[in-house]
Design an enzyme around this catalytic site. Structure first.
Site, PDB file in Angstrom:
ATOM      1  N   ASP A  46      35.335  11.958 -17.481  1.00 47.93           N
ATOM      2  CA  ASP A  46      35.039  13.018 -16.507  1.00 47.93           C
ATOM      3  C   ASP A  46      36.222  13.226 -15.557  1.00 47.93           C
ATOM      4  O   ASP A  46      36.556  14.349 -15.195  1.00 47.93           O
ATOM      5  CB  ASP A  46      33.734  12.741 -15.742  1.00 47.93           C
ATOM      6  CG  ASP A  46      33.595  11.308 -15.265  1.00 47.93           C
ATOM      7  OD1 ASP A  46      34.463  10.467 -15.595  1.00 47.93           O
ATOM      8  OD2 ASP A  46      32.618  11.016 -14.545  1.00 47.93           O
ATOM      9  N   ASP A  52      40.075  21.245 -26.353  1.00 42.99           N
ATOM     10  CA  ASP A  52      39.864  22.674 -26.092  1.00 42.99           C
ATOM     11  C   ASP A  52      40.288  23.003 -24.670  1.00 42.99           C
ATOM     12  O   ASP A  52      40.943  24.018 -24.416  1.00 42.99           O
ATOM     13  CB  ASP A  52      38.383  23.063 -26.271  1.00 42.99           C
ATOM     14  CG  ASP A  52      38.078  23.582 -27.674  1.00 42.99           C
ATOM     15  OD1 ASP A  52      38.769  23.149 -28.619  1.00 42.99           O
ATOM     16  OD2 ASP A  52      37.162  24.401 -27.823  1.00 42.99           O
TER      17      ASP A  52
END
Ligand code: IPM
Ligand code: MN
Length: 353
Positions: free
Chosen positions: A222, A250
């Site tokens: 995260d 991505d």
């Protein structure tokens, strides 16, 4: 050199972008005097339509008997909104990775000087960004068993599982990449919550003493998602499990300004496959507007990683840079200027190799 290349155009824009890469590969072959043979095979939705299987045995044979695989994209919207579909194109991709033993997906992120203004991030943040993800590709939650539904169909489950061996072969590749680069390795995990991540960390910690020159950092996934955007220059080589790598690469790909630009290599012990990281982009299919550069740059990675031909790879990345400087580009990066078609960009690149 004699080079045998399996071509798997796949679905959506796959065939169009592969065609451009083939033009460029042929031009490089002529320039350097290589004999290049291509053998084409079906994969994905295209293969389902043809033979009812997204990764037919015949295609697997073609991949095995060639030196490298150049792959376009997989995916068709007709399957996306049908959660009950029994056969899905993506299964073909996963099966192909597994059967070819492609355990490491190398996804670089770098910037192009002439496109810095296209990035959603500020110039001073990204100028000089140059990192590479090594995404584990044949394990983790993508493949773990058990997976599926309970009998009533009211609960679904996937299993994330990693063996030490799967982690260490990827981590070793990460250390080796780092040795050839800026000697910084980041292990991306969720070791504060997941047992698999703790095994990742432990395995990397055990390997680290073998590479005393490499600085190793451990970061939670995260936090990396955030820092990649805040300060992408902080990274050099990042290693991570399959799902985290899917998501973060991505995210990373848009740093350079367009997802249509980023290449990748999927490497195993015996086989090597090269593919753009963008998907099948169905909205653009057949319109001659898709950006072929990610696939062309994947072909450059093929020269380097599959054949050890660095000069050939450099010629390709140079001609790509030249096309960007001269504005011979597709509409996604044309910036209001003239937009060229997919095949015009391919022709221009091949002519200028
Ligand atoms: C990728 C793709 C695939 C993946 C899909 C199409 C199965 O998103 O190559 O990143 O999740 O690995
Ligand atoms: Mn993905």
């Amino acid at each position: 050199m004699e080079m045998n290349i399996a071509l798997l155009p796949g679905d959506g824009i796959g065939p169009e972008v592969i065609q451009q890469a083939v033009k460029v590969v042929k031009a490089v072959g002529e320039k350097f005097g290589h004999k290049i043979h291509f053998e084409e095979a079906a994969v994905g939705a295209t293969a389902i339509d043809q033979v009812g299987n997204p990764y037919p045995d015949a295609t697997h044979e073609v991949c095995l008997r060639n030196d490298a695989v150049l792959f376009g994209a997989i995916g068709d919207p007709k399957y996306d909104n049908d959660p009950k579909a029994k056969i899905r194109p993506e299964q073909g991709l996963l099966e192909m990775r597994k059967k070819l033993g492609l355990f490491a997906n190398v996804r670089p992120t770098f910037t192009f000087p002439s496109l810095l203004h296209k990035s959603p991030l500020k110039r001073d943040r990204i100028e000089g960004t140059d990192f590479v993800f090594l995404r584990e590709l044949t394990g983790g939650i993508y493949f773990g068993e058990p997976r599926g539904r309970n009998e009533q169909g009211t609960k679904a489950f996937d299993t994330n599982v990693y063996s030490k061996e799967e982690i260490s072969r990827l981590a070793i590749m990460g250390f080796e990449f780092a040795m050839k680069r800026r000697k910084l390795l980041t292990c991306v995990d969720k070791a504060n919550v997941l047992a698999t991540s703790r095994l990742w960390r432990e395995t990397v910690q055990e390997l680290a003493p073998n590479y005393p020159d490499v600085k190793v950092e451990y970061e939670f996934v995260d936090a990396v998602a955030m820092r990649l955007i805040q300060w992408p220059k902080a990274y050099d080589v990042l290693i991570t499990e399959n799902l985290f790598g899917d998501i973060l690469t991505d995210e990373a790909s848009v740093i350079s300004g367009s997802m249509g630009l980023m290449p990748s290599a999927s490497l195993g012990t015996d086989n090597k496959l090269f593919e753009p990281i963008h998907g099948s982009y169905p909205q653009a299919t057949g319109k001659n507007i898709a950006n072929p550069l990610a696939t062309v740059l994947s072909a450059a990675m093929m020269f380097e990683y599959a054949f050890g031909l660095d000069a050939e790879a450099k010629v390709i990345s140079d001609v790509v840079n030249l096309s960007l400087e001269k504005g011979v580009v597709t509409e996604d990066i044309a910036d209001g200027g003239k937009a060229y078609g997919t095949s015009e960009v391919g022709d221009w690149l091949a002519e200028n190799v």
